[in-house]
Design a protein around this motif. Structure first.
Motif, PDB file in Angstrom:
ATOM      1  N   ALA A   1      13.106  -7.778  15.077  1.00 36.91           N
ATOM      2  CA  ALA A   1      14.244  -9.036  15.613  1.00 36.91           C
ATOM      3  C   ALA A   1      14.580  -9.158  16.880  1.00 36.91           C
ATOM      4  CB  ALA A   1      15.228  -9.097  14.787  1.00 36.91           C
ATOM      5  N   GLU A   2      14.743  -7.885  17.969  1.00 37.13           N
ATOM      6  CA  GLU A   2      14.973  -7.814  19.141  1.00 37.13           C
ATOM      7  C   GLU A   2      13.696  -8.190  19.768  1.00 37.13           C
ATOM      8  OE1 GLU A   2      16.010  -3.859  19.304  1.00 37.13           O
ATOM      9  OE2 GLU A   2      17.915  -4.036  18.335  1.00 37.13           O
TER      10      GLU A   2
ATOM     11  N   PHE B   1       9.811  -8.916   0.521  1.00 37.83           N
ATOM     12  CA  PHE B   1      10.468 -10.058   0.852  1.00 37.83           C
ATOM     13  C   PHE B   1      11.697  -9.857   1.635  1.00 37.83           C
ATOM     14  CE2 PHE B   1       7.494 -12.457  -2.594  1.00 37.83           C
ATOM     15  CZ  PHE B   1       6.544 -12.347  -1.675  1.00 37.83           C
ATOM     16  N   ALA B   2      12.530  -9.220   1.012  1.00 39.19           N
ATOM     17  CA  ALA B   2      13.924  -8.961   1.748  1.00 39.19           C
ATOM     18  C   ALA B   2      13.698  -8.534   3.111  1.00 39.19           C
ATOM     19  CB  ALA B   2      14.659  -8.008   1.036  1.00 39.19           C
ATOM     20  N   HIS B   3      12.474  -7.842   3.535  1.00 33.88           N
ATOM     21  CA  HIS B   3      12.415  -7.490   4.988  1.00 33.88           C
ATOM     22  C   HIS B   3      12.307  -8.663   5.833  1.00 33.88           C
ATOM     23  CE1 HIS B   3      10.796  -3.122   4.048  1.00 33.88           C
ATOM     24  NE2 HIS B   3      12.027  -3.348   3.455  1.00 33.88           N
ATOM     25  N   LEU B   4      11.429  -9.496   5.346  1.00 29.42           N
ATOM     26  CA  LEU B   4      11.247 -11.136   5.978  1.00 29.42           C
ATOM     27  C   LEU B   4      12.729 -11.510   6.403  1.00 29.42           C
ATOM     28  CD1 LEU B   4       8.241 -12.288   4.354  1.00 29.42           C
ATOM     29  CD2 LEU B   4       8.206 -11.235   6.632  1.00 29.42           C
ATOM     30  N   GLY B   5      13.413 -11.454   4.976  1.00 28.64           N
ATOM     31  CA  GLY B   5      14.818 -12.151   5.220  1.00 28.64           C
ATOM     32  C   GLY B   5      15.746 -11.439   6.083  1.00 28.64           C
ATOM     33  N   ALA B   6      15.804 -10.206   6.080  1.00 23.17           N
ATOM     34  CA  ALA B   6      16.424  -9.553   7.471  1.00 23.17           C
ATOM     35  C   ALA B   6      16.140  -9.823   8.594  1.00 23.17           C
ATOM     36  CB  ALA B   6      16.339  -7.933   7.082  1.00 23.17           C
TER      37      ALA B   6
ATOM     38  N   GLU C   1      15.751  -0.091   8.471  1.00 24.47           N
ATOM     39  CA  GLU C   1      16.684  -0.696   9.005  1.00 24.47           C
ATOM     40  C   GLU C   1      16.555  -0.779  10.345  1.00 24.47           C
ATOM     41  OE1 GLU C   1      21.441  -0.583   9.306  1.00 24.47           O
ATOM     42  OE2 GLU C   1      20.707  -0.294   7.777  1.00 24.47           O
ATOM     43  N   ALA C   2      16.192   0.121  11.103  1.00 23.70           N
ATOM     44  CA  ALA C   2      15.980   0.218  12.756  1.00 23.70           C
ATOM     45  C   ALA C   2      14.687  -0.541  12.962  1.00 23.70           C
ATOM     46  CB  ALA C   2      16.042   1.774  13.042  1.00 23.70           C
ATOM     47  N   GLY C   3      13.729  -0.320  11.968  1.00 26.49           N
ATOM     48  CA  GLY C   3      12.392  -1.076  12.262  1.00 26.49           C
ATOM     49  C   GLY C   3      12.634  -2.686  12.152  1.00 26.49           C
ATOM     50  N   LEU C   4      13.373  -3.237  11.265  1.00 28.58           N
ATOM     51  CA  LEU C   4      13.685  -4.549  10.961  1.00 28.58           C
ATOM     52  C   LEU C   4      14.555  -4.923  12.380  1.00 28.58           C
ATOM     53  CD1 LEU C   4      14.386  -4.791   7.181  1.00 28.58           C
ATOM     54  CD2 LEU C   4      12.321  -5.557   8.437  1.00 28.58           C
TER      55      LEU C   4
ATOM     56  N   VAL D   1      17.317 -12.827  13.941  1.00 27.97           N
ATOM     57  CA  VAL D   1      17.147 -13.375  15.243  1.00 27.97           C
ATOM     58  C   VAL D   1      17.883 -14.352  15.611  1.00 27.97           C
ATOM     59  CG1 VAL D   1      14.595 -12.950  14.710  1.00 27.97           C
ATOM     60  CG2 VAL D   1      15.532 -15.070  13.969  1.00 27.97           C
ATOM     61  N   ARG D   2      17.815 -14.794  16.862  1.00 31.44           N
ATOM     62  CA  ARG D   2      19.037 -15.888  17.477  1.00 31.44           C
ATOM     63  C   ARG D   2      18.411 -17.164  17.200  1.00 31.44           C
ATOM     64  NH1 ARG D   2      19.522 -12.065  21.817  1.00 31.44           N
ATOM     65  NH2 ARG D   2      17.892 -13.256  23.057  1.00 31.44           N
ATOM     66  N   ASN D   3      16.863 -17.167  16.859  1.00 31.96           N
ATOM     67  CA  ASN D   3      16.564 -18.680  16.870  1.00 31.96           C
ATOM     68  C   ASN D   3      15.463 -18.777  15.679  1.00 31.96           C
ATOM     69  OD1 ASN D   3      15.737 -21.403  17.014  1.00 31.96           O
ATOM     70  ND2 ASN D   3      14.831 -21.343  19.136  1.00 31.96           N
ATOM     71  N   ARG D   4      15.965 -18.603  14.531  1.00 33.09           N
ATOM     72  CA  ARG D   4      15.175 -18.841  13.240  1.00 33.09           C
ATOM     73  C   ARG D   4      14.333 -20.136  13.124  1.00 33.09           C
ATOM     74  NH1 ARG D   4      19.353 -17.952   8.388  1.00 33.09           N
ATOM     75  NH2 ARG D   4      20.248 -16.475   9.982  1.00 33.09           N
ATOM     76  N   GLY D   5      14.613 -20.933  13.698  1.00 31.17           N
ATOM     77  CA  GLY D   5      13.922 -22.546  13.768  1.00 31.17           C
ATOM     78  C   GLY D   5      12.387 -22.152  14.357  1.00 31.17           C
ATOM     79  N   ARG D   6      12.202 -21.216  15.047  1.00 31.13           N
ATOM     80  CA  ARG D   6      10.968 -20.921  15.719  1.00 31.13           C
ATOM     81  C   ARG D   6      10.228 -19.977  14.668  1.00 31.13           C
ATOM     82  NH1 ARG D   6       7.797 -21.457  18.493  1.00 31.13           N
ATOM     83  NH2 ARG D   6       7.724 -19.590  19.863  1.00 31.13           N
TER      84      ARG D   6
END
Length: 300
Positions: free
Chosen positions: A130-131, A163-168, A123-126, A173-178
């Motif tokens: 994102a940060e 794959f759930a890690h990618l989803g997390a 959880e901390a790693g994911l 992230v603030r801009n998932r469109g990127r």
């Protein structure tokens, strides 16, 4: 990504030794219509800036050869999940540089392994990945290439075997469109996903889509695997000679969802003195339009 049929969008990871522009002639010789490169030494933190004249040659060679899109792969040293502040800062700066180099060359996306939590916990790693992506997004120039997160074999504390890690990460992230995904078949199999039959393929791809949403796969690494499914062994094998089997690659080459997605091989370059990239690319092209794997390909 640019348009085309599956057979038109296959390529390999191509060497940039001597200059990034030299990759195009090598790509032509290999039979690539798309390709993946490193824009710098993948085992070093820093490299000399790309010279303007080399950038110009790269763009000219792309026009001459028509190889497009071209994607790059980020350095293996980068760990956007690191709990070590010094390594995390170094990783962020290095990946920001990768995006800027790719942007100068006009590349479609930069592929990166999300990283390893190094004992801090999943959880901390994911959250740290994102940060990191948000930190980079704040500093990258407008119009920069997209970031493609690659699924991994999931060994040790490495993230994104699930794959759930990618989803997390997408969810935080603030801009998932990127963001996009680079789906690696060897990594997926090593992490336990079954791609060997049509039904299993559909289930595994449905899990990925449920995690990140539809249309997020912007690049595909088509690699067979030396290890058994679920082994966590990240060792690539020639197509059809590993534990996944050719049916997986037939399914990818005929999946309309991926008709316009570049498909890159990262299989061993040589076998018994024979250059294998052209062999594997031709095999992929021969799978297009097939309702089953021809026996001649199985026994090749």
């Amino acid at each position: 990504m640019t348009g085309g049929r599956s057979a038109d969008l296959v390529g390999a990871h191509i060497s940039t030794a001597g200059g990034v522009s030299l990759a195009f002639e090598r790509g032509v010789d290999t039979g690539c219509t798309v390709m993946q490169i490193f824009t710098k030494n993948a085992t070093r933190w820093k490299s000399a800036p790309l010279a303007p004249e080399e950038v110009a040659r790269f763009r000219s060679e792309q026009v001459r050869t028509g190889i497009a899109p071209v994607v790059s792969h980020g350095s293996y040293l980068i760990n956007l999940a690191s709990p070590d502040p010094t390594l995390l800062e170094r990783s962020r700066q290095a990946f920001l540089d990768e995006l800027r180099r790719a942007g100068a060359l006009g590349l479609a996306c930069v592929i990166i392994h999300p990283g390893a939590h190094m004992g801090a916990g999943v959880e901390a790693g994911l959250a740290r990945v994102a940060e990191s992506l948000d930190w980079i997004e704040e500093r990258v120039e407008d119009g920069a290439p997209k970031v493609c997160l690659e699924n991994t074999a999931g060994a040790g504390t490495v993230l994104a075997g699930d794959f759930a890690h990618l989803g997390a990460i997408f969810g935080q992230v603030r801009n998932r469109g990127r963001l996009g995904v680079c789906l690696d078949t060897c990594h997926a199999s090593a992490a336990g996903y079954d791609l060997a039959t049509p039904a299993a393929y559909r289930r595994s791809l449905s899990e990925l889509e449920a995690a990140v949403g539809p249309g997020r796969v912007l690049a595909i690494h088509l690699n067979d695997a030396k290890g058994e499914r679920g082994s966590r062994l990240d060792r690539h094998e020639q197509l059809g000679q590993g534990r996944i089997g050719l049916e997986c690659f037939r399914l990818f080459m005929n999946d309309p969802r991926f008709a316009r997605v570049p498909k890159i091989i990262e299989t061993p370059k040589e076998q018994n003195g024979r250059q294998m990239d052209p062999v594997n690319l031709e095999l992929l092209r021969r799978l297009v339009g097939r309702k089953r794997v021809p026996p001649a390909l199985v026994s090749r």
